[in-house]
Design an enzyme around this catalytic site. Structure first.
Site, PDB file in Angstrom:
ATOM      1  N   HIS A   1     -21.549   1.472 -79.367  1.00  0.00           N
ATOM      2  CA  HIS A   1     -21.297   0.418 -80.357  1.00  0.00           C
ATOM      3  C   HIS A   1     -20.308   0.960 -81.378  1.00  0.00           C
ATOM      4  O   HIS A   1     -20.567   1.983 -82.013  1.00  0.00           O
ATOM      5  CB  HIS A   1     -22.599   0.013 -81.044  1.00  0.00           C
ATOM      6  CG  HIS A   1     -22.397  -0.836 -82.264  1.00  0.00           C
ATOM      7  ND1 HIS A   1     -21.536  -1.913 -82.297  1.00  0.00           N
ATOM      8  CD2 HIS A   1     -22.940  -0.756 -83.518  1.00  0.00           C
ATOM      9  CE1 HIS A   1     -21.559  -2.466 -83.504  1.00  0.00           C
ATOM     10  NE2 HIS A   1     -22.387  -1.775 -84.264  1.00  0.00           N
TER      11      HIS A   1
ATOM     12  N   TYR B   1      -7.351  -3.507 -65.678  1.00  0.00           N
ATOM     13  CA  TYR B   1      -8.346  -2.549 -66.156  1.00  0.00           C
ATOM     14  C   TYR B   1      -9.341  -3.174 -67.123  1.00  0.00           C
ATOM     15  O   TYR B   1     -10.472  -2.714 -67.237  1.00  0.00           O
ATOM     16  CB  TYR B   1      -7.663  -1.315 -66.756  1.00  0.00           C
ATOM     17  CG  TYR B   1      -7.160  -0.402 -65.673  1.00  0.00           C
ATOM     18  CD1 TYR B   1      -7.999   0.543 -65.092  1.00  0.00           C
ATOM     19  CD2 TYR B   1      -5.868  -0.538 -65.179  1.00  0.00           C
ATOM     20  CE1 TYR B   1      -7.565   1.348 -64.064  1.00  0.00           C
ATOM     21  CE2 TYR B   1      -5.419   0.265 -64.147  1.00  0.00           C
ATOM     22  CZ  TYR B   1      -6.270   1.209 -63.582  1.00  0.00           C
ATOM     23  OH  TYR B   1      -5.826   1.992 -62.549  1.00  0.00           O
TER      24      TYR B   1
ATOM     25  N   HIS C   1     -16.932  -0.005 -84.387  1.00  0.00           N
ATOM     26  CA  HIS C   1     -16.326  -0.971 -85.291  1.00  0.00           C
ATOM     27  C   HIS C   1     -14.806  -0.878 -85.131  1.00  0.00           C
ATOM     28  O   HIS C   1     -14.066  -0.970 -86.101  1.00  0.00           O
ATOM     29  CB  HIS C   1     -16.726  -0.697 -86.739  1.00  0.00           C
ATOM     30  CG  HIS C   1     -18.184  -0.833 -87.000  1.00  0.00           C
ATOM     31  ND1 HIS C   1     -18.740  -0.547 -88.227  1.00  0.00           N
ATOM     32  CD2 HIS C   1     -19.216  -1.230 -86.212  1.00  0.00           C
ATOM     33  CE1 HIS C   1     -20.050  -0.747 -88.191  1.00  0.00           C
ATOM     34  NE2 HIS C   1     -20.355  -1.154 -86.965  1.00  0.00           N
TER      35      HIS C   1
END
Length: 211
Positions: free
Chosen positions: A93, A120, A95
């Site tokens: 995860h 891709y 940002h």
């Protein structure tokens, strides 16, 4: 070196690489890895750029904290994905800037906020990229919605927050997170320019060949 020790070293090395290239800043972002006897996770308020293999949080199969520093406040996010996707070995995860920008532009419920511009993207991220509605960071009430999204998608965007990406292994998850960020950057660069995306037949060919 044991399998767990190797994963601890790899998690810290890859986290540092992501941080050095600007995929996370400050203490943003977290990573988890499935073990034979539980899970490894980045600690709360830790920087991906300065992780210590010995201090990584270890959780039991029931997700209780076993050893290491206190885990990220977003344990539930990783639990949602790893319980939904039995084949997933890791969750990343971030940002990262461009993927987060897309998460601010896209509408919750959208399943294709980034078009299939390159092979891709399809190969690493997949056909679907659901956008989960905004929740305050650390709000465990988002867990059911993340779990539901993960049942049909390897990656998702948390609205106004950032990407969540899974992979069969830690390196697969990191590669997919990197590909998602670059695909988001490309999508933003090409907005309004009439770029040719891959056709449905081309997407099907990629998925049929590479899975």
């Amino acid at each position: 070196m044991s399998k767990e020790a190797d994963l601890r070293e790899s998690l810290c090395r890859l986290g540092a690489s992501l941080f050095a290239r600007g995929y996370s800043v400050g203490s943003a972002g977290n990573i988890s890895v499935r073990l034979d006897d539980g899970y490894l996770m980045t600690p709360t308020n830790s920087s991906l750029g300065s992780l210590d293999p010995a201090s990584l949080s270890k959780l039991a199969p029931d997700w209780s904290h076993v050893s290491g520093d206190k885990p990220t406040k977003e344990v539930f996010l990783h639990r949602a994905v790893l319980t939904a996707r039995a084949e997933a070995g890791a969750v990343v995860h971030l940002h990262s800037t461009h993927a987060t920008a897309i998460s601010c532009l896209a509408s919750p419920g959208d399943t294709a906020p980034i078009p299939p511009l390159t092979p891709y993207f399809v190969m690493r991220v997949g056909r679907s990229l659901p956008v989960v509605r905004y929740w305050r960071p650390g709000d465990a009430r988002m867990e059911p919605e993340i779990h539901a999204a993960a049942l049909t998608a390897r990656a998702m965007l948390l609205a106004n927050h950032g990407p969540v990406v899974s992979g069969k292994s830690l390196i697969d998850a990191v590669y997919a997170a990197e590909e998602l960020e670059e695909s988001a950057r490309l999508a933003l660069m090409l907005r309004g320019m009439g770029a040719r995306g891959l056709t449905e037949a081309e997407v099907e060919d990629l998925l049929g060949t590479f899975g």
